[in-house]
Scaffold this motif. Structure first.
Motif, short mmCIF file in Angstrom:
data_model
loop_
_atom_site.label_atom_id
_atom_site.label_comp_id
_atom_site.label_asym_id
_atom_site.label_seq_id
_atom_site.Cartn_x
_atom_site.Cartn_y
_atom_site.Cartn_z
N ARG A 44 -9.60 17.30 0.34
CA ARG A 44 -9.83 16.31 -0.71
C ARG A 44 -8.62 16.21 -1.63
N MET A 45 -7.99 17.33 -1.94
CA MET A 45 -6.80 17.32 -2.79
C MET A 45 -5.65 16.57 -2.12
N LEU A 46 -5.47 16.80 -0.82
CA LEU A 46 -4.41 16.09 -0.11
C LEU A 46 -4.69 14.59 -0.07
N ALA A 47 -5.93 14.22 0.22
CA ALA A 47 -6.28 12.80 0.24
C ALA A 47 -6.10 12.17 -1.13
N ALA A 48 -6.50 12.88 -2.19
CA ALA A 48 -6.34 12.36 -3.55
C ALA A 48 -4.87 12.18 -3.90
N THR A 49 -4.04 13.13 -3.51
CA THR A 49 -2.61 13.03 -3.78
C THR A 49 -2.01 11.80 -3.12
N VAL A 50 -2.35 11.59 -1.85
CA VAL A 50 -1.84 10.42 -1.13
C VAL A 50 -2.38 9.13 -1.74
N GLY A 51 -3.68 9.11 -2.03
CA GLY A 51 -4.28 7.91 -2.59
C GLY A 51 -3.72 7.54 -3.95
N ILE A 52 -3.55 8.52 -4.81
CA ILE A 52 -2.98 8.26 -6.14
C ILE A 52 -1.53 7.83 -6.02
N TRP A 53 -0.79 8.46 -5.11
CA TRP A 53 0.61 8.06 -4.90
C TRP A 53 0.68 6.60 -4.44
N LEU A 54 -0.16 6.20 -3.50
CA LEU A 54 -0.14 4.82 -3.01
C LEU A 54 -0.51 3.84 -4.12
N ALA A 55 -1.48 4.19 -4.95
CA ALA A 55 -1.87 3.30 -6.05
C ALA A 55 -0.74 3.16 -7.05
N ALA A 56 -0.09 4.27 -7.40
CA ALA A 56 1.03 4.21 -8.35
C ALA A 56 2.19 3.42 -7.76
N ALA A 57 2.44 3.59 -6.47
CA ALA A 57 3.51 2.84 -5.82
C ALA A 57 3.19 1.35 -5.79
N SER A 58 1.92 1.02 -5.57
CA SER A 58 1.51 -0.39 -5.60
C SER A 58 1.72 -1.00 -6.99
N ALA A 59 1.32 -0.26 -8.02
CA ALA A 59 1.51 -0.74 -9.40
C ALA A 59 2.98 -0.94 -9.70
N ALA A 60 3.83 -0.03 -9.21
CA ALA A 60 5.27 -0.15 -9.44
C ALA A 60 5.83 -1.39 -8.75
N ALA A 61 5.34 -1.67 -7.54
CA ALA A 61 5.81 -2.85 -6.81
C ALA A 61 5.40 -4.14 -7.54
N ILE A 62 4.18 -4.16 -8.06
CA ILE A 62 3.74 -5.33 -8.83
C ILE A 62 4.57 -5.47 -10.10
N ASN A 63 4.91 -4.34 -10.71
CA ASN A 63 5.80 -4.35 -11.87
C ASN A 63 7.13 -5.00 -11.53
N HIS A 64 7.71 -4.65 -10.39
CA HIS A 64 8.94 -5.28 -9.93
C HIS A 64 8.75 -6.79 -9.78
N LEU A 65 7.63 -7.17 -9.20
CA LEU A 65 7.37 -8.58 -8.94
C LEU A 65 7.27 -9.38 -10.24
N LEU A 66 6.52 -8.87 -11.19
CA LEU A 66 6.32 -9.60 -12.46
C LEU A 66 7.53 -9.53 -13.36
N ASP A 67 8.37 -8.52 -13.17
CA ASP A 67 9.55 -8.34 -14.03
C ASP A 67 10.84 -8.84 -13.38
N ALA A 68 10.74 -9.61 -12.31
CA ALA A 68 11.94 -10.02 -11.58
C ALA A 68 12.92 -10.77 -12.48
N ARG A 69 12.40 -11.67 -13.33
CA ARG A 69 13.29 -12.42 -14.23
C ARG A 69 13.98 -11.49 -15.21
N ILE A 70 13.22 -10.58 -15.78
CA ILE A 70 13.78 -9.62 -16.73
C ILE A 70 14.82 -8.74 -16.05
N ASP A 71 14.50 -8.27 -14.86
CA ASP A 71 15.40 -7.36 -14.15
C ASP A 71 16.76 -7.98 -13.89
N ARG A 72 16.80 -9.27 -13.67
CA ARG A 72 18.08 -9.93 -13.35
C ARG A 72 19.06 -9.92 -14.51
#
Length: 310
Positions: A44-72
């Motif tokens: 369960r700990m291993l699954a939680a680690t992977v699941g939380i990592w994937l969710a955080a990575a997804s949020a980071a990718a959406i952050n990149h998407l919404l901040d594209a204008r700012i990032d430039r």
């Protein structure tokens, strides 16, 4: 083959260093939720680690998407994949949705519904509420939005315990409180150093809207609050004197940085304060972990003595 050739770009949009800190604090939550002498739910700990990592990575990718204008237009983000055109918005959106779906599937199937629900809430809070609205709406963006970044220890705790014991919520939320109060002085130190970037990008960060001097005093105020918050695990009998000593030393050094930042020796001192804040959080949680697992072996087990068995 095309996907593999772009693997470094996809990896970059997950903000791996930030996500690593998120996963680290989630794992600390898991390890603190287990009492010495109990069996470790490894799968369960291993699954939680992977699941939380994937969710955080997804949020980071959406952050990149919404901040594209700012990032430039910001120097420190101008080389990000969307800013340079290495990836297209549709590719990043599809990648983020895939990561989010995988995260929820793993957490629901192999962890528990509560961890999945809290993780989804954290994803939406960071990717949509903070990035999509708060970041552009108020100089208090990082204070309000910081709650989403503070929940990982709660996610880890919920993954292991299901929050069924009487002290689970109280102890897990103390960890959330520490990260919540830590976030403003951590991020505002960086914002002071990068204030011209934020001004050029029209992002209302506190040093841009209220000036550097005001922001420095706010950093000092929040650092004092952080020192108080860091003592609460000891006061709540969640940890012992070993952790308390570590928290006071680490907090004292952070307080020195915040005080020195009022009249810094050079322009780079804000960045040194920012870097110390990362060391501080990792070391503080390290002291919590050592106190929880090492001290009982040495004859001091405040949690086992003061918290009744479930």
């Amino acid at each position: 083959m095309v996907l593999l050739s772009r693997a470094p770009q996809y990896w970059a949009v997950t903000k791996p260093r930030i996500v690593a800190l998120i996963v680290f604090t989630a794992i600390i939550g898991m390890l603190l939720a287990i009492r010495p002498g109990e069996d470790w739910p490894w799968r369960r700990m291993l699954a939680a680690t992977v699941g939380i990592w994937l969710a955080a990575a997804s949020a980071a990718a959406i952050n990149h998407l919404l901040d594209a204008r700012i990032d430039r237009v910001m120097a420190r983000t101008a080389e990000r994949p969307l800013a340079t055109g290495a990836l297209r918005p549709g590719q990043v959106l599809g990648f983020a949705l895939l990561l989010a779906a995988l995260s929820m599937a793993i957490l629901l199937l192999w962890v528990n519904w509560l961890c999945a629900l809290l993780t989804f809430g954290g994803l939406i809070g960071y990717a949509v509420v903070y990035t999509g609205f708060l970041k552009r709406a108020t100089p208090q963006n990082i204070v309000i939005g910081g709650l989403a970044g503070a929940v990982p220890p709660l996610l880890g705790w919920a993954a292991v315990s299901g929050m069924q014991r009487p002290w689970d919520w109280a102890h897990a939320l103390l960890l959330v409180l520490i990260i919540f109060v830590w976030t403003p002085p951590h991020f505002w130190a960086l914002a002071i150093f990068r204030r011209e970037d934020y001004s050029r990008a029209l992002v209302p960060m506190l040093p841009v809207t209220h000036g550097v001097t005001y922001t420095r005093w706010q950093i000092l105020l929040y650092t004092v609050l952080l020192l108080v918050a860091s003592v609460l695990p000891w006061a709540a009998h969640m940890s012992g004197l070993f952790y308390l000593a570590g928290a006071l030393v680490l907090g004292g050094v952070f307080l020195w940085y915040a005080w020195r930042l009022l009249d810094p020796p050079d322009d780079f001192f804000a960045m040194r304060t920012f870097k110390y804040s990362i060391v501080y959080l990792m070391a503080l949680f390290g002291f919590l972990l050592l106190d929880h697992w090492l001290m009982p072996l040495l004859g001091g087990a405040p949690v086992l003595e003061l918290v009744p068995a479930a």
